[in-house]
Write a protein that holds these residues in place. Sequence first.
Motif, mmCIF file in Angstrom:
data_model
loop_
_atom_site.group_PDB
_atom_site.id
_atom_site.type_symbol
_atom_site.label_atom_id
_atom_site.label_comp_id
_atom_site.label_asym_id
_atom_site.label_seq_id
_atom_site.Cartn_x
_atom_site.Cartn_y
_atom_site.Cartn_z
ATOM 1 N N SER A 1 0.844 -1.189 0.000
ATOM 2 C CA SER A 1 0.000 0.000 0.000
ATOM 3 C C SER A 1 0.883 1.244 0.000
ATOM 4 O O SER A 1 2.038 1.195 0.422
ATOM 5 C CB SER A 1 -0.911 0.008 1.233
ATOM 6 O OG SER A 1 -1.578 1.244 1.352
ATOM 7 N N THR A 2 0.313 2.339 -0.469
ATOM 8 C CA THR A 2 1.026 3.618 -0.427
ATOM 9 C C THR A 2 0.614 4.446 0.793
ATOM 10 O O THR A 2 1.046 5.585 0.938
ATOM 11 C CB THR A 2 0.751 4.428 -1.702
ATOM 12 O OG1 THR A 2 -0.664 4.638 -1.839
ATOM 13 C CG2 THR A 2 1.278 3.701 -2.935
ATOM 14 N N LEU A 3 -0.233 3.882 1.655
ATOM 15 C CA LEU A 3 -0.705 4.599 2.830
ATOM 16 C C LEU A 3 0.392 4.690 3.892
ATOM 17 O O LEU A 3 0.910 3.671 4.341
ATOM 18 C CB LEU A 3 -1.933 3.904 3.427
ATOM 19 C CG LEU A 3 -2.480 4.512 4.728
ATOM 20 C CD1 LEU A 3 -2.963 5.931 4.493
ATOM 21 C CD2 LEU A 3 -3.604 3.652 5.296
ATOM 22 N N TYR A 4 0.755 5.919 4.259
ATOM 23 C CA TYR A 4 1.758 6.162 5.287
ATOM 24 C C TYR A 4 1.112 6.867 6.468
ATOM 25 O O TYR A 4 0.129 7.611 6.315
ATOM 26 C CB TYR A 4 2.884 7.047 4.753
ATOM 27 C CG TYR A 4 3.928 6.334 3.934
ATOM 28 C CD1 TYR A 4 5.130 5.931 4.505
ATOM 29 C CD2 TYR A 4 3.725 6.079 2.587
ATOM 30 C CE1 TYR A 4 6.090 5.284 3.751
ATOM 31 C CE2 TYR A 4 4.681 5.437 1.824
ATOM 32 C CZ TYR A 4 5.866 5.038 2.410
ATOM 33 O OH TYR A 4 6.822 4.391 1.667
ATOM 34 N N SER A 5 1.686 6.664 7.640
ATOM 35 C CA SER A 5 1.247 7.374 8.833
ATOM 36 C C SER A 5 2.464 7.764 9.665
ATOM 37 O O SER A 5 3.345 6.936 9.904
ATOM 38 C CB SER A 5 0.307 6.494 9.671
ATOM 39 O OG SER A 5 -0.065 7.160 10.864
ATOM 40 N N ALA A 6 2.523 9.022 10.074
ATOM 41 C CA ALA A 6 3.626 9.478 10.925
ATOM 42 C C ALA A 6 3.437 8.922 12.330
ATOM 43 O O ALA A 6 2.320 8.807 12.837
ATOM 44 C CB ALA A 6 3.668 10.996 10.964
ATOM 45 N N SER A 7 4.558 8.582 12.975
ATOM 46 C CA SER A 7 4.494 8.015 14.315
ATOM 47 C C SER A 7 5.817 8.245 15.027
ATOM 48 O O SER A 7 6.691 8.960 14.528
ATOM 49 C CB SER A 7 4.168 6.514 14.242
ATOM 50 O OG SER A 7 4.023 5.953 15.528
ATOM 51 N N SER A 8 5.955 7.636 16.195
ATOM 52 C CA SER A 8 7.202 7.671 16.956
ATOM 53 C C SER A 8 7.204 6.506 17.928
ATOM 54 O O SER A 8 6.144 5.945 18.251
ATOM 55 C CB SER A 8 7.366 8.993 17.716
ATOM 56 O OG SER A 8 6.308 9.180 18.627
ATOM 57 N N VAL A 9 8.410 6.115 18.360
ATOM 58 C CA VAL A 9 8.544 5.052 19.352
ATOM 59 C C VAL A 9 8.435 5.682 20.734
ATOM 60 O O VAL A 9 9.273 6.492 21.126
ATOM 61 C CB VAL A 9 9.882 4.312 19.197
ATOM 62 C CG1 VAL A 9 9.992 3.199 20.248
ATOM 63 C CG2 VAL A 9 10.026 3.736 17.802
ATOM 64 N N LEU A 10 7.379 5.322 21.483
ATOM 65 C CA LEU A 10 7.130 5.940 22.795
ATOM 66 C C LEU A 10 7.851 5.214 23.927
ATOM 67 O O LEU A 10 8.265 5.845 24.900
ATOM 68 C CB LEU A 10 5.625 5.973 23.068
ATOM 69 C CG LEU A 10 4.784 6.776 22.065
ATOM 70 C CD1 LEU A 10 3.310 6.703 22.440
ATOM 71 C CD2 LEU A 10 5.253 8.224 22.015
ATOM 72 N N SER A 11 8.009 3.907 23.811
ATOM 73 C CA SER A 11 8.724 3.159 24.840
ATOM 74 C C SER A 11 9.179 1.823 24.276
ATOM 75 O O SER A 11 8.612 1.325 23.295
ATOM 76 C CB SER A 11 7.857 2.937 26.092
ATOM 77 O OG SER A 11 6.764 2.100 25.808
ATOM 78 N N VAL A 12 10.207 1.264 24.928
ATOM 79 C CA VAL A 12 10.800 -0.001 24.495
ATOM 80 C C VAL A 12 10.904 -0.922 25.700
ATOM 81 O O VAL A 12 11.510 -0.562 26.716
ATOM 82 C CB VAL A 12 12.198 0.218 23.874
ATOM 83 C CG1 VAL A 12 12.803 -1.120 23.453
ATOM 84 C CG2 VAL A 12 12.114 1.168 22.682
ATOM 85 N N ASP A 13 10.296 -2.077 25.601
ATOM 86 C CA ASP A 13 10.352 -3.086 26.660
ATOM 87 C C ASP A 13 11.303 -4.192 26.190
ATOM 88 O O ASP A 13 10.888 -5.147 25.525
ATOM 89 C CB ASP A 13 8.949 -3.643 26.929
ATOM 90 C CG ASP A 13 8.919 -4.644 28.076
ATOM 91 O OD1 ASP A 13 10.010 -5.030 28.566
ATOM 92 O OD2 ASP A 13 7.811 -5.071 28.455
ATOM 93 N N LYS A 14 12.578 -4.049 26.553
ATOM 94 C CA LYS A 14 13.580 -5.009 26.080
ATOM 95 C C LYS A 14 13.378 -6.390 26.696
ATOM 96 O O LYS A 14 13.647 -7.405 26.052
ATOM 97 C CB LYS A 14 14.984 -4.490 26.388
ATOM 98 C CG LYS A 14 15.349 -3.221 25.644
ATOM 99 C CD LYS A 14 16.763 -2.768 25.997
ATOM 100 C CE LYS A 14 17.115 -1.470 25.300
ATOM 101 N NZ LYS A 14 18.470 -0.991 25.658
ATOM 102 N N ALA A 15 12.910 -6.427 27.923
ATOM 103 C CA ALA A 15 12.741 -7.710 28.605
ATOM 104 C C ALA A 15 11.717 -8.585 27.896
ATOM 105 O O ALA A 15 11.884 -9.810 27.793
ATOM 106 C CB ALA A 15 12.333 -7.481 30.059
ATOM 107 N N ASN A 16 10.636 -7.964 27.408
ATOM 108 C CA ASN A 16 9.573 -8.722 26.759
ATOM 109 C C ASN A 16 9.592 -8.584 25.239
ATOM 110 O O ASN A 16 8.727 -9.154 24.554
ATOM 111 C CB ASN A 16 8.210 -8.273 27.295
ATOM 112 C CG ASN A 16 8.029 -8.605 28.762
ATOM 113 O OD1 ASN A 16 8.168 -9.762 29.167
ATOM 114 N ND2 ASN A 16 7.755 -7.593 29.578
ATOM 115 N N GLY A 17 10.540 -7.816 24.717
ATOM 116 C CA GLY A 17 10.657 -7.669 23.273
ATOM 117 C C GLY A 17 9.480 -6.978 22.627
ATOM 118 O O GLY A 17 9.000 -7.405 21.570
#
Length: 245
Positions: A39-55
């Motif tokens: 698809s050509t549909l894009y959406s702007a976003s951001s990474v709000l948090s990372v849980d490394k223990a649970n991946g």
Amino acid sequence: MDNDQQTSHCHLTEPAQIGGLLQSLCDRQIPISLRLEDSTLYSASSVLSVDKANGRIVLDASAAPAVNACLARSPLVHVHAQLDKVEVHFVLAGLDDTQLEQDKVFTARFPQRLLHLQRRELYRLSTPLSHWPECEINLGDDAGANPRLRVADIGAGGMALLHALEAVHLPLGQQLPCLLHIPDGPSLEIDIRVCNDRPISTADGRQLRRTGVAFQTLSPAAQKHLSRYIFALDRLRNARRQGKD
């Protein structure tokens, strides 16, 4: 074929490495884009948090409910970003929308692999004018003899070729087998992909083309010989610089 498939040697696959890079995107609030599969549909976003223990990661949702609905239904979501002007690309196996209505976020599992074009992949060294490598390209049975093109610069991820071929012979995106002839070294069997191409004029007025190609397949032996050659070029360049100081 996606760019990450074409540059598989540039992928991070260890969960610790993937988690570390995702954390960098989060800590530095790097904008990312989400694209639906096919698809050509894009959406702007951001990474709000990372849980490394649970991946798992938490991503900002769109302000448009219709876009969020499309994202939630997509089995694969492509994520693109730039970190220090270096491309980052990975694919998420779906987005979990259980927190969408309350917190306006998606969650997702870590990607299995992540494309990160390290600076060593982009680093190129000019080859000596008196003793340059040559790339012998197989253009197919109908193209006659395989041309041997001069390698103008080279790095771990690709090289630039100087030649007088017509543009039709090396079209953008095409993958071609070649033999890379290293001076005073072996000939390496490598598949290359044409990334860019432009006409140039030499100092003596000749019209040539400069074509940038990326390495697609590098055996461990080919990588070793290529690394040795690049190291020798770098050492020669540093010796010449020190001689001028």
